[in-house]
Design a protein around this motif. Structure first.
Motif, short mmCIF file in Angstrom:
data_model
loop_
_atom_site.label_atom_id
_atom_site.label_comp_id
_atom_site.label_asym_id
_atom_site.label_seq_id
_atom_site.Cartn_x
_atom_site.Cartn_y
_atom_site.Cartn_z
N ALA A 20 0.84 -1.20 0.00
CA ALA A 20 0.00 0.00 0.00
C ALA A 20 0.87 1.25 0.00
O ALA A 20 0.59 2.23 -0.71
N ARG A 21 1.95 1.24 0.80
CA ARG A 21 2.84 2.41 0.86
C ARG A 21 3.53 2.63 -0.48
O ARG A 21 3.62 3.76 -0.97
N GLU A 22 4.02 1.52 -1.08
CA GLU A 22 4.73 1.65 -2.35
C GLU A 22 3.79 2.15 -3.44
O GLU A 22 4.18 2.97 -4.28
N HIS A 23 2.56 1.66 -3.45
CA HIS A 23 1.60 2.16 -4.44
C HIS A 23 1.32 3.65 -4.22
O HIS A 23 1.15 4.41 -5.16
N ALA A 29 10.01 7.42 5.58
CA ALA A 29 10.18 8.73 6.22
C ALA A 29 8.99 9.63 5.93
O ALA A 29 8.52 10.36 6.81
N GLY A 30 8.48 9.59 4.70
CA GLY A 30 7.33 10.42 4.35
C GLY A 30 6.09 10.04 5.12
O GLY A 30 5.33 10.90 5.60
N THR A 35 2.08 10.79 9.54
CA THR A 35 1.26 10.11 10.54
C THR A 35 1.77 10.24 11.97
O THR A 35 1.02 9.97 12.91
N GLY A 36 3.04 10.62 12.13
CA GLY A 36 3.61 10.68 13.47
C GLY A 36 4.10 9.33 13.98
O GLY A 36 4.53 9.21 15.12
N LYS A 62 -6.13 6.15 6.73
CA LYS A 62 -6.40 7.51 6.26
C LYS A 62 -5.33 7.96 5.28
O LYS A 62 -5.63 8.56 4.24
N GLU A 63 -4.06 7.66 5.57
CA GLU A 63 -2.96 8.11 4.72
C GLU A 63 -3.01 7.46 3.34
O GLU A 63 -2.74 8.11 2.33
#
Length: 206
Positions: A20-23, A29-30, A35-36, A62-63
């Protein structure tokens, strides 16, 4: 859902959250800044060394713009196919179908990249702990591994340390690409126990 089932689902979410993050086109870091959540926590969750809490999942949901069911790979399957595993879909882009749901060890997924109308750009590369093996089932897969670029066709495989920057894409117009991935979050590798009889090797190309 029983407590043991919840624990297994949470522990198996790492590869789905990484996909999901890669997509989303984000780095650890981003996502951490947005998100904290610390980068070390995100990394440990993605590699299966830590189970995500509900608070973490709500932030990531949410992100990434995905429901909790989509993040967990537990979204209901289509009524016409009640036994089929529900894929994790990223809109009109990559679809990831989890093939394993257990704690630790190798994780297996089937990925589907859609057909393209225009020539692709070089795949965006990421790096992280682990070891990966992939096999192309259909289409032509562009693998950018460090400074090397290779196009894999059906039946061809590749394996690599995921600390090497890597990325994949549909190699070009002509249809979708389907491929299998096995990922060892702690660097686990495939270990052949049976080899071709007589030590035969594949004939040389050409």
């Amino acid at each position: 859902m029983a407590a043991a089932d919840v624990d297994r689902t949470l522990a198996a979410m790492g590869p789905l959250l990484r996909a999901a993050r890669e997509h989303h086109g984000a780095t650890l870091a981003g996502v951490s800044r947005a998100t904290g959540i610390s980068t070390s926590t995100l990394s440990r969750i993605e590699t299966g060394r830590r189970k995500p809490t509900l608070e973490v999942l709500l932030h990531l949901s949410k992100e990434y713009g995905l429901s909790l069911d989509e993040l967990a790979g537990t979204a209901p399957a289509a009524p016409a196919e009640p036994r089929a595993a529900a894929p994790l879909s990223f809109g009109d882009d990559k679809v990831v179908l989890p093939l394993t749901r257990y704690v630790g060890g190798l994780h297996a997924h089937k990925h589907v990249l859609p057909a393209l109308e225009d020539p692709p750009a070089r795949p965006r590369q990421v790096s992280h702990d682990g070891y990966e093996w992939l096999c192309v089932l259909y289409g032509r897969l562009w693998l950018a591994l460090g400074d090397e670029d290779v196009v894999l066709t059906p039946g061809e495989t590749a394996e690599f340390d995921t600390r090497t920057p890597h990325g994949v894409a549909n190699a070009g117009p002509g249809g979708p690409v389907e491929y299998l991935i096995m990922f060892g979050p702690q660097g686990e590798r495939l270990r052949p126990r049976i080899r071709p009889a007589g030590g035969r090797t594949a004939p040389a190309a050409g």
